[in-house]
Design a protein around this motif. Structure first.
Motif, PDB file in Angstrom:
ATOM      1  N   LEU A 325       0.836  -1.195   0.000  1.00 51.47           N
ATOM      2  CA  LEU A 325       0.000   0.000   0.000  1.00 51.47           C
ATOM      3  C   LEU A 325       0.874   1.250   0.000  1.00 51.47           C
ATOM      4  N   ALA A 326       0.756   2.057  -1.010  1.00 52.61           N
ATOM      5  CA  ALA A 326       1.516   3.305  -1.077  1.00 52.61           C
ATOM      6  C   ALA A 326       0.995   4.291  -0.040  1.00 52.61           C
ATOM      7  N   ASP A 327       1.912   5.033   0.564  1.00 52.51           N
ATOM      8  CA  ASP A 327       1.536   6.130   1.458  1.00 52.51           C
ATOM      9  C   ASP A 327       1.337   7.355   0.574  1.00 52.51           C
ATOM     10  N   GLN A 328       0.111   7.617   0.188  1.00 54.83           N
ATOM     11  CA  GLN A 328      -0.167   8.614  -0.840  1.00 54.83           C
ATOM     12  C   GLN A 328       0.324  10.007  -0.451  1.00 54.83           C
ATOM     13  N   GLU A 329       0.184  10.380   0.815  1.00 53.60           N
ATOM     14  CA  GLU A 329       0.629  11.708   1.239  1.00 53.60           C
ATOM     15  C   GLU A 329       2.143  11.839   1.106  1.00 53.60           C
ATOM     16  N   LYS A 330       2.874  10.813   1.592  1.00 50.56           N
ATOM     17  CA  LYS A 330       4.336  10.849   1.488  1.00 50.56           C
ATOM     18  C   LYS A 330       4.795  10.697   0.043  1.00 50.56           C
ATOM     19  N   VAL A 331       4.074   9.891  -0.732  1.00 54.25           N
ATOM     20  CA  VAL A 331       4.404   9.725  -2.143  1.00 54.25           C
ATOM     21  C   VAL A 331       4.355  11.072  -2.861  1.00 54.25           C
ATOM     22  N   ALA A 332       3.311  11.841  -2.606  1.00 53.56           N
ATOM     23  CA  ALA A 332       3.161  13.137  -3.261  1.00 53.56           C
ATOM     24  C   ALA A 332       4.314  14.075  -2.913  1.00 53.56           C
ATOM     25  N   THR A 333       4.688  14.127  -1.629  1.00 54.47           N
ATOM     26  CA  THR A 333       5.780  15.001  -1.189  1.00 54.47           C
ATOM     27  C   THR A 333       7.120  14.525  -1.731  1.00 54.47           C
ATOM     28  N   PHE A 334       7.332  13.226  -1.652  1.00 58.97           N
ATOM     29  CA  PHE A 334       8.611  12.643  -2.071  1.00 58.97           C
ATOM     30  C   PHE A 334       8.862  12.884  -3.559  1.00 58.97           C
ATOM     31  N   TYR A 335       7.895  12.538  -4.390  1.00 56.22           N
ATOM     32  CA  TYR A 335       8.110  12.659  -5.830  1.00 56.22           C
ATOM     33  C   TYR A 335       8.040  14.105  -6.308  1.00 56.22           C
ATOM     34  N   ASP A 336       7.421  14.974  -5.520  1.00 58.76           N
ATOM     35  CA  ASP A 336       7.496  16.394  -5.840  1.00 58.76           C
ATOM     36  C   ASP A 336       8.934  16.883  -5.723  1.00 58.76           C
TER      37      ASP A 336
END
Length: 353
Positions: A325-336
């Protein structure tokens, strides 16, 4: 119940009706004389000055013979992420292990790495995306598959490299500039050509594959067969496929470190063996310049490679499937941070995860 106990088929989710091999995943016949990108990453990157020029002339002479894949064929430009950091580069590395004893299908990607090469190319951030990550897979070009949530490596089975590019870009919102495909089974010959590598095992464990070798906790020397075996192991670890990701990262780093320090460039025989060992293991996209890439990466060493894993919440279930399960909030910050080429933020986010 552990992730491994739940996951009866970790490679692929149940597919839609059987599909024909996708154009982006079909490889052309291999050519005997080609010399490919992994050599550039692991050898050519170590050559400087006059050696760089001489090697460059050699690589240019075989550029037209390199095996290529149509990685971006049919990928709609309108739906792709915009380029934000024009001086950075993002390379999608897709790895398979065609000789894995557990393998049940040739149409899969066991390893998905987004390699971020920042401005100046003084380092590289290699971000592993677990193959069971639950994501939105766009519909395939033929309209027969995708268009729903699934494990990320289903994209390759359903639509080859182009659909995998679309899926990774949709998940990360990072534009993929180039693609490299690796058969990790080929690492055996590469490691042997280097005279073996050193890895540090986190615990003592026994392989689940013949000849059932035991890896001792701590530092140890591995030949090619042992290194490949080590990189495959996951079922003896509570975190399952995350352990396999760590092991593959260790092997990649060890190969680069050994190539940099093992005297391979001073031995024509060993260098030739190393080049031959890579020739059947890698293919690249149509637009990649090996000479340009190798020149960009000539300063890289194991010490300035940063390995990390895409942010997750661990494992869970989607219907009958065990997934990551991806951590969507952290994914958004990380890949930004990746998109903006902010290396400090990438590293900070990687440590937090």
């Amino acid at each position: 119940m552990s992730y491994l106990q739940q996951n009866t088929d970790p490679r692929l989710p149940p597919l839609d009706p059987p599909v024909e091999p996708a154009p982006g995943g079909t490889k052309r016949p291999r050519r005997r004389g080609r010399r490919i990108l992994l050599v550039c990453l692991l050898v050519f990157s170590l050559i400087g000055g006059g050696g760089l020029l001489a090697a460059g002339l050699y690589y240019r002479s075989v550029e037209s013979d390199i095996e290529r894949v149509d990685a971006f064929d049919g990928v709609p430009e309108a739906g792709r992420p915009q380029v934000v950091a024009t001086d950075a580069m993002n390379l999608l590395i897709l790895g398979s292990d065609s000789r894995d004893p557990e393998g049940t299908s040739g149409s899969r990607t066991d390893t998905i790495i987004l390699a971020h090469l920042p401005k100046g190319r003084s380092s590289a951030q290699l971000i592993s995306i677990p193959r069971d990550t639950w994501v939105a897979v766009p519909r395939s070009a033929d309209g027969r598959n995708g268009g729903r949530d699934a494990k990320i490596n289903a994209a390759y089975a359903w639509g080859g490299v182009p659909l995998m590019v679309q899926t990774v870009e949709k998940f990360t919102d990072v534009r993929v500039d180039h693609v490299m495909m690796i058969d990790f089974a080929g690492f055996k010959d590469i490691v042997d050509a280097l005279g073996g590598i050193e890895v540090t095992a986190e615990k003592t464990f026994t392989s689940i594959h013949p000849p059932f070798r035991t890896f001792q906790k701590g530092k140890q020397q591995l030949d090619g067969e042992a290194a490949l075996d080590y990189a495959r192991q996951r079922k003896q670890f509570a975190d399952g496929d995350f352990a396999r990701i760590r092991h593959q990262q260790q092997v990649i780093k060890a190969i680069l470190d050994k190539a940099a320090s093992g005297g391979i460039l001073s031995s024509p025989t060993r260098l030739n063996s190393f080049v031959k060992a890579t020739s059947n293991s890698v293919s690249v996209d149509e637009g990649m310049s090996l000479l340009g890439m190798a020149s960009d990466l000539r300063g890289l060493r194991g010490s300035n490679l940063n390995f990390m894993t895409s942010p997750t919440k661990g494992t869970g279930r989607k219907g009958s499937e065990s997934v990551v399960l991806a951590d969507q909030e952290k994914v958004a910050t990380f890949y930004d941070a990746v998109r903006r080429d902010s290396v400090d933020e990438i590293l900070a986010a990687g440590k937090k995860d």
